[in-house]
Enzyme design. Sequence first.
Site, mmCIF file in Angstrom:
data_model
loop_
_atom_site.group_PDB
_atom_site.id
_atom_site.type_symbol
_atom_site.label_atom_id
_atom_site.label_comp_id
_atom_site.label_asym_id
_atom_site.label_seq_id
_atom_site.Cartn_x
_atom_site.Cartn_y
_atom_site.Cartn_z
ATOM 1 N N ALA A 79 58.369 48.874 35.931
ATOM 2 C CA ALA A 79 58.727 48.749 37.343
ATOM 3 C C ALA A 79 58.598 47.301 37.816
ATOM 4 O O ALA A 79 57.902 46.495 37.204
ATOM 5 C CB ALA A 79 57.792 49.638 38.166
ATOM 6 N N SER A 106 64.149 50.745 34.589
ATOM 7 C CA SER A 106 63.293 51.704 35.297
ATOM 8 C C SER A 106 63.942 52.174 36.594
ATOM 9 O O SER A 106 64.618 51.396 37.276
ATOM 10 C CB SER A 106 61.946 51.037 35.610
ATOM 11 O OG SER A 106 61.236 51.779 36.585
ATOM 12 N N TYR A 129 62.836 58.771 36.910
ATOM 13 C CA TYR A 129 61.771 59.585 37.476
ATOM 14 C C TYR A 129 62.475 60.619 38.315
ATOM 15 O O TYR A 129 63.262 60.276 39.196
ATOM 16 C CB TYR A 129 60.853 58.750 38.377
ATOM 17 C CG TYR A 129 59.836 57.909 37.635
ATOM 18 C CD1 TYR A 129 58.981 58.483 36.695
ATOM 19 C CD2 TYR A 129 59.703 56.552 37.910
ATOM 20 C CE1 TYR A 129 58.033 57.708 36.033
ATOM 21 C CE2 TYR A 129 58.755 55.775 37.250
ATOM 22 C CZ TYR A 129 57.927 56.358 36.320
ATOM 23 O OH TYR A 129 56.999 55.604 35.675
ATOM 24 N N THR A 154 60.963 60.344 31.983
ATOM 25 C CA THR A 154 59.534 60.112 31.779
ATOM 26 C C THR A 154 58.775 61.358 32.202
ATOM 27 O O THR A 154 58.869 61.792 33.355
ATOM 28 C CB THR A 154 59.078 58.875 32.580
ATOM 29 O OG1 THR A 154 59.862 57.773 32.135
ATOM 30 C CG2 THR A 154 57.605 58.580 32.377
ATOM 31 N N LYS A 213 60.330 60.644 27.409
ATOM 32 C CA LYS A 213 59.354 59.577 27.208
ATOM 33 C C LYS A 213 57.979 60.057 27.646
ATOM 34 O O LYS A 213 57.808 60.494 28.792
ATOM 35 C CB LYS A 213 59.756 58.347 28.035
ATOM 36 C CG LYS A 213 58.749 57.214 28.043
ATOM 37 C CD LYS A 213 59.336 55.986 28.699
ATOM 38 C CE LYS A 213 58.363 54.832 28.695
ATOM 39 N NZ LYS A 213 57.315 54.955 29.726
ATOM 40 N N HIS A 237 52.397 55.703 28.236
ATOM 41 C CA HIS A 237 52.697 54.931 29.433
ATOM 42 C C HIS A 237 51.877 53.631 29.476
ATOM 43 O O HIS A 237 51.428 53.181 30.525
ATOM 44 C CB HIS A 237 52.408 55.775 30.680
ATOM 45 C CG HIS A 237 53.340 55.547 31.837
ATOM 46 N ND1 HIS A 237 54.233 56.488 32.260
ATOM 47 C CD2 HIS A 237 53.510 54.487 32.665
ATOM 48 C CE1 HIS A 237 54.898 56.026 33.318
ATOM 49 N NE2 HIS A 237 54.476 54.802 33.575
#
Length: 340
Positions: A79, A106, A129, A154, A213, A237
């Site tokens: 990010a 991202s 996300y 993710t 992920k 992560h």
Amino acid sequence: MEPVNVFDYESLAQAHMEPAAWHYYASGSDDEVTLHANRTAFERIRLRPRMLVDVGNCDMRTTILGTPVSMPILIAPTAFHCLAHVEGECATAQAAGRSGTLMVASTSSNRSLEDIARAGSGPFWFQLYIHDRKTSLELIQRATLVGYRALVITVDSPHWGHKERAIRSGFSLPPYLSKANFQDEDIAKENVFVTWETLDWLRSLTSLPIILKGILTAEDAALAVKHGVNGIIVSNHGGRQLDSVSASIEALPEVVEAVDGCCEVYLDGGIRRGTDILKALAMGAQAVLVGRPVLWGLATNGAEGVRHVLEILRTELELAMKLAGRPTLASIDRSLVKMI
Ligand SMILES: Cc1cc2nc3c(=O)[nH]c(=O)nc-3n(C[C@H](O)[C@H](O)[C@H](O)COP(=O)(O)O)c2cc1C
């Protein structure tokens, strides 16, 4: 002083960055047990080199879900690249293109996914996300329209890990930066729980390959295959979610075994040396992804810094392959490593 390895970039980046932003990048969750394990686990793996092999020509070109890349080293989604450099993700995208590798952009970027795709010569994957269904669908459609080749979902973040170092430093995104993919700040903040059903819904929406992920166990790897995913990134992560989980290199063998060739497997977490990459490849990863070192290159010297970090890793991997008597990716196998 010219940086000679990735760790040199770590110190240079720290000197270039605001302390709170630095701590946001560096932080792991809770006691940072997993963050440290991501590094120390590599030290417990030793190499078994073969001698008297012709290593005159070393070739590390490969394909990732059919896309050719110049090396098995990809850029992990991270990010807020504008905390490191004004050009943010656009500079990172340029560097990826120049190095002939793939960038995973991202969801939480400071530059929009369209600007990122325009800035580099690609290829790109989009890390998603999951937000509410409408927002997720819009993001997928936008990414598809501008040529992202796969979706990286993710799955380790139904809540954010407690990054204590970042909290102590008082980190918050400066007001002049935003999550550029979102119009609505409130939606941008939301986290929606992803379940296997959500994944089936996603699968029905898009024909893009789907990569999960954050898978760390054989059980989830088997389920992922059952649900038709195209790839798995073994990842914790960067030690930023559940603390005390395995180092990703420790989790790799069980995932590789469970997948049994049914989809590609990649790894991220703690990759700092060519020998780390060699070990991951030997243990069954098709490629590795690099998180923080890219941010260090970016903070130190923009696109050129990222390109140099990638070139350092490429050169180190090449040397390691030659010294190990494994000049091709096909010659790298499990017999190259042993645990101590
Ligand atoms: C500052 C920072 C931001 C990150 N942001 C994201 C993100 O937006 N999405 C995601 O899937 N992973 C994110 N990650 C995790 C990375 O994709 C990757 O798993 C991790 O950084 C790999 O470990 P390494 O930093 O030791 O290379 C982030 C990691 C860091 C350090």
